[in-house]
Design a protein around this motif. Structure first.
Motif, short mmCIF file in Angstrom:
data_model
loop_
_atom_site.label_atom_id
_atom_site.label_comp_id
_atom_site.label_asym_id
_atom_site.label_seq_id
_atom_site.Cartn_x
_atom_site.Cartn_y
_atom_site.Cartn_z
N ARG A 298 9.33 5.62 -4.85
CA ARG A 298 9.53 4.63 -5.92
C ARG A 298 8.21 4.24 -6.59
O ARG A 298 8.19 3.82 -7.73
CB ARG A 298 10.20 3.38 -5.35
CG ARG A 298 11.72 3.46 -5.33
CD ARG A 298 12.31 2.23 -4.66
NE ARG A 298 12.19 2.33 -3.21
CZ ARG A 298 11.82 1.32 -2.43
NH1 ARG A 298 11.52 0.16 -2.95
NH2 ARG A 298 11.74 1.49 -1.11
N TYR A 299 7.11 4.37 -5.83
CA TYR A 299 5.83 3.96 -6.40
C TYR A 299 5.04 5.19 -6.81
O TYR A 299 4.73 6.04 -6.00
CB TYR A 299 5.04 3.14 -5.37
CG TYR A 299 5.87 2.08 -4.68
CD1 TYR A 299 6.73 1.26 -5.41
CD2 TYR A 299 5.84 1.93 -3.30
CE1 TYR A 299 7.50 0.31 -4.80
CE2 TYR A 299 6.62 0.97 -2.67
CZ TYR A 299 7.46 0.16 -3.41
OH TYR A 299 8.23 -0.77 -2.79
N GLU B 80 9.52 5.70 -0.51
CA GLU B 80 10.44 6.81 -0.77
C GLU B 80 10.29 7.38 -2.17
O GLU B 80 11.24 7.86 -2.76
CB GLU B 80 11.90 6.37 -0.59
CG GLU B 80 12.22 5.89 0.80
CD GLU B 80 13.66 5.44 0.94
OE1 GLU B 80 14.08 4.56 0.18
OE2 GLU B 80 14.35 5.99 1.81
N PRO C 154 4.28 -3.00 -4.22
CA PRO C 154 3.50 -3.20 -5.43
C PRO C 154 3.25 -4.67 -5.69
O PRO C 154 4.07 -5.53 -5.37
CB PRO C 154 4.38 -2.60 -6.52
CG PRO C 154 5.76 -2.74 -6.00
CD PRO C 154 5.69 -2.69 -4.52
#
Lengths: 294, 660
Positions: free
Chosen positions: B347-348, B345, B464
């Motif tokens: 975040r990465y 979403e 991650p």
């Protein structure tokens, strides 16, 4: 004062005794009154629903009927597995035909009028964060925490209806509120291997090993969990995992209620840190002592 | 009246479940029917000739054909009776294929229903009267909405065909999505080198007027005579004087807003020219971030501008244009992949879209054409492409295939190897859809010559680990789980309808489908027409399309426009509403309900208010006729008496039965 029917679940009576006692202690401290459900029985755990859905639902429905007999409409349980069974039974009984089949097996029919929530959801949604913050006497500053929710606390979303199903934040927010440094843990809702620990240890070693590896990777001092089975796989089996994967993990795995109780200054005896297998003292030692004014 | 009836077999389409000779025989018993027969294919040349012959031999006044839907062949048969010397409105059609033979299996019941439908048509035809079309002139000018490659092609073809063209584009420059691409498949030629000259042609063509930073505000009128209002949005720069020197862009101190042309990979100054080949190459100020417009201080651009063209007081401007035809080429938007929580979403940082990757590959992009990951600027070695993100996925309401993602992913895998020879690409796919010319060979090349590792299966999650992203998915061919440590993940996002398409469709009276793409008149035979005469579609606004298909449609739409405007006069449909002034009390209810604004208030010679229908605007929908409390408006060809005759033919009034 919030009053809720309390379903401890079987593990709360044995393998996760410290989860049960710490849950009771923190709820009391936060003005949440837990009323034990009289004569509750097992929710069916993992085996029941693999054999017969109606029978499995009936086991849970019996407990829900007990709550109804108490004149209450809201129940809570610390165990996500119990929660899944209670909620799934309730969800399925929305179908009147299914409900009739279930009630045919029960002495006292279940009206399906009880909403069951995890203790975490109750704390997250019904307790004012400022109240919690105000009661913190030992902030958790200094410790890095990975919050691990397990695979069933939030999923499937249409049944559990709590938080985000891929990236839940309730426990993260709670721990941050207590002053801990919450590290971004990418495997929050991954499976630990669950009850495969008994028939296929290798699966648990691999899956739980991955969780421990990810926690170490993000620099966590400790993992915080909300599920007795997850806690057992990660904590009790950490030695086995180390042997199997030739690793050397030493990451304590707390119940979130234990750290919450710690921060609230609850008596250590009720928190049961001594029941953890991986020694938590190193991690707890990272917590900075509050500035003594005395 | 002398009526002839023709029952079509449509091969076995109708004859398979309807007894056609029997329907023909029954029809002979209906009032005024003097001739009835069945025929194998009424629409074929011998079939039409037989109708014409019968009209002449039997001296017919009207013809009923019972066959397929009027949408298919009403025009065909109307022309046939016209060739036979009748008025084209002395013809009725009964649909005994879609309404009978295709939906019912019982022959007896079908035959009975077919006979009843024929009876209905006969009863209506008995009350038909000849109608004459009016003729009107057209405005020889075309509006093209959208300056992507489809709109550019349509505008150039129309302009080369001698029509005046007005091209309206809402962004600052034309070029659309194609201008953002680095290379195009399957030739791997430079996108802006192919598109650039066409964009320049637009700017230099004497027949084309270009409005960028502009949107269509309202559309009135009808085919041949549309009145369109275009809103030219304030750019705070006088484009008549701006030379595009770029001095203001260099000096602008405000660089906080993400750059939309570079897909938000970097920030853009508040006064900006989006890219080096922009047409028109003029600067425009972003009002949301400009310090002068938001805080009232700065004005550096105005100080450095050598031609003094900065105008902070500029306002939106409305321009009215009359056009004869409209081409809609509003394109598509990319699916917002943040709906996929399993992909992080947002975040990465190192999970990007394919169009963002395209900007990283482009020499005019934020990294000067060097592939660098957004998080730390390192060159990625393992690049994972995930296909079908927002395509073929019911869970996000995008069950359709976007069509071009397989190809652009193959292209990007090839380009990755070209840029970073020691890199490895992985492509997670569901299946490869590459049916165009030289397309499949291209995908093969990505796999075989460039060593892209294709894994068939969806990706379950990305997480991650250290400075890498672990992509976990299934290899459904090997039947195993796979985890790939990636330095960069590129999501091949699908296409969805452009923002605002539905609202524009309302203005143009063009219907969107359930996903917001405009609906063509006929999916096979009228792919660029719409159900509103004079409005045509080109490119991805009608559904996801790649560049060759968009250009092809742009040219197709242009040919339709040229065909339309080559006629000196157009005919209007005479099946429109008529007001009986003797009955009309001038209440004006019809004026309020008409969705097309086709009824106006007038005064008769005594000064009494009356309603009057504007023939050319009326679409013949009939809403006014049911609204009128006096029954003063009747829809020609569908009068109350004609409709009632049809109803009575189907279900004879009980009263008759009782009194007989």
């Amino acid at each position: 004062m919030l009053k809720i029917a309390y379903y401890p679940g079987c593990s709360g009576q044995g393998t996760s005794l410290e989860y049960d006692t710490s849950t009771r202690a923190v709820c009391k401290a936060l003005d949440v009154e837990l009323v034990d459900i009289p004569d509750w029985s097992c929710c069916g755990s993992t085996p029941a629903h693999t054999v017969n859905h109606v029978l499995s639902a009936a086991l849970s429905a019996r407990n829900l009927a007990q709550v109804e007999s108490m004149g209450m409409t809201k129940a809570t349980t610390p165990c996500p597995s119990c929660l899944t069974n209670l909620r799934t039974a309730s969800h399925k009984m929305d179908d009147p035909e299914f409900k009739d089949k279930v009630n045919a097996l029960l002495d006292v029919p279940c009206r399906n009028a009880v909403d069951t929530q995890s203790v975490l959801q109750v704390l997250a949604e019904n307790v004012d964060p400022d109240l919690i913050k105000g009661k913190v006497v030992k902030p958790l500053s200094g410790i890095k925490i990975a919050c691990y929710y397990g695979c069933i606390m939030n999923r499937p979303p249409e049944v559990m209806k709590f938080d985000h199903h891929e990236n839940p934040m309730a426990m993260d927010n709670l721990m941050a509120l207590l002053g801990a440094e919450v590290v971004p843990f990418p495997l929050k809702v991954e499976c630990c291997g669950a009850s495969y620990g008994i028939p296929r240890g290798d699966i648990v070693h691999r899956l739980s090993g991955k969780l421990l590896d990810a926690a170490r990777d993000v620099g966590a001092d400790a993992i915080v969990t909300a599920c007795p089975l997850c806690q057992m796989n990660l904590d009790l089996r950490q030695g086995q995992i180390n042997d199997a994967l030739r690793e050397n993990f030493r990451i304590p795995v707390f119940y979130y209620t234990q750290l919450l109780g710690y921060a609230l200054g609850i008596d250590r005896a009720e928190l049961g840190f001594e029941k953890l297998c991986v020694d938590p003292r190193l991690a707890l030692g990272r917590i900075k002592q509050p500035q003594q004014a005395m | 009246m002398r009526i002839g009836v023709f029952i079509c077999h449509c091969g076995s389409n109708i004859a398979g479940t309807v007894d056609c000779p029997s329907v023909a025989a029954t029809a002979l018993t209906y009032p005024d029917v003097v001739f009835s027969t069945d025929t194998m294919y009424a629409c074929s040349e011998p079939g039409q000739d037989a109708i014409i012959q019968a009209v002449k031999d039997k001296n017919l006044d009207g013809v009923v054909v019972a066959s397929c839907t009027p949408r298919m062949h009403e025009q065909t048969f109307r022309r046939a009776v016209e060739r036979a010397g009748l008025n084209r409105y002395m013809f009725e059609m009964a649909n005994i294929r879609e309404h009978v033979s295709w939906i019912g299996k019982t022959k007896d019941l079908n035959t009975g229903k077919a006979s009843e439908l024929v009876r209905m048509a006969v009863e209506k035809l008995r009350r038909n009267r000849p109608l004459m079309a009016k003729r009107f002139e057209t405005t020889k000018r075309v509006l093209v909405i959208g300056g992507g490659v489809a709109g550019i092609q349509a505008a150039l073809d129309c302009a080369d065909g001698g029509q005046e063209v007005i091209l309206v584009e809402r962004e600052q420059s034309i070029g659309g999505k194609m201008a953002k691409l680095d290379k195009t498949f399957p030739t791997v030629d430079c996108s802006s080198c192919v598109l650039g000259p066409k964009m320049v042609d637009i700017a230099q063509h004497p027949n084309i007027t270009l409005y960028t930073c502009a949107e269509v505000e309202s559309v009135g009128g009808y085919v041949g005579n549309f009145q369109v209002t275009v809103r030219k949005k304030a750019t705070y720069v006088d484009w008549a004087r701006c030379t595009g020197c770029g001095l203001c862009v260099e000096k602008c101190p405000s660089r906080k807003m993400p750059d939309p042309f570079n897909e938000n990979l970097c920030n853009a100054p508040s006064i900006n020219i989006p890219f080096p080949q922009a047409i028109p190459k003029k600067a425009a100020i972003n009002a949301a971030s400009c310090l002068m417009l938001t805080k009232g201080k700065c004005g550096l651009c105005a100080k450095v501008c050598p031609v003094k063209c900065i105008d902070f007081e500029q306002k939106d401007e409305l321009v009215n244009v009359d056009v004869g035809a409209i081409v809609v080429a509003t394109g598509y938007d990319l699916f917002d992949w943040h709906k996929y929580p399993q992909y992080g979403e947002g975040r990465y940082k190192d999970v990007i879209t394919s169009l963002q990757y395209e900007r990283l590959l482009s020499a005019s992009g934020p990294t000067g054409g060097h592939i660098k990951r957004p998080s730390d600027g390192k060159e990625p070695k393992n690049v994972v492409f995930i296909q079908c993100v927002g395509s073929r996925d019911k869970s996000v309401n995008r069950p359709y295939c976007s069509g071009f993602c397989c190809m652009y992913t193959a292209k990007q895998a090839i380009l990755t190897k070209d840029h970073i020879p020691d890199s490895q690409s992985y492509v997670f796919y569901m299946d490869i859809r590459s049916p165009g010319k030289l397309y499949d060979e291209f995908v093969r090349r990505a796999m075989e010559e460039y060593g892209a590792q294709y894994v068939r299966g969806r990706v379950a999650m990305i997480y991650p680990k250290g400075d890498k992203l672990v992509v976990r998915g299934a290899d459904t061919l090997a039947g195993t789980q796979v985890e790939v440590p990636a330095d960069l993940v590129v999501l091949a996002v699908g296409a969805e309808s452009a923002k605002g398409a539905v609202q524009l469709g309302e203005k143009l009276r063009v219907a969107p489908d359930q996903y917001g793409f405009f609906v063509e008149s006929h999916p096979k035979l009228k792919p660029v027409e719409t159900n509103t005469a004079g409005v045509f579609l080109a490119g991805a606004c009608q559904g996801p399309k790649d560049i060759p298909a968009s250009v092809g449609q742009g040219s197709a739409a242009a040919s339709k426009v040229l065909g339309l405007l080559s006629k000196a006069m157009l005919e209007s449909d005479p099946a429109v509403s008529r007001v009986n002034p003797a009955r009309c009390v001038g209440c004006g209810k019809c004026i309020q309900t008409c969705p097309f604004g086709a009824i106006k208030a007038v005064q008769d010679r005594f000064g009494n208010p009356k309603a009057e229908v504007i023939d050319t605007v009326c679409q013949g929908c009939g809403i006014c006729t049911v609204t009128c409390p006096q029954g003063a408006i009747q829809l020609e060809h569908f009068t109350d008496n004609q409709i009632l005759a049809e109803v009575n033919a189907l279900c004879p009034p009980k009263m008759f039965a009782n009194f007989e």
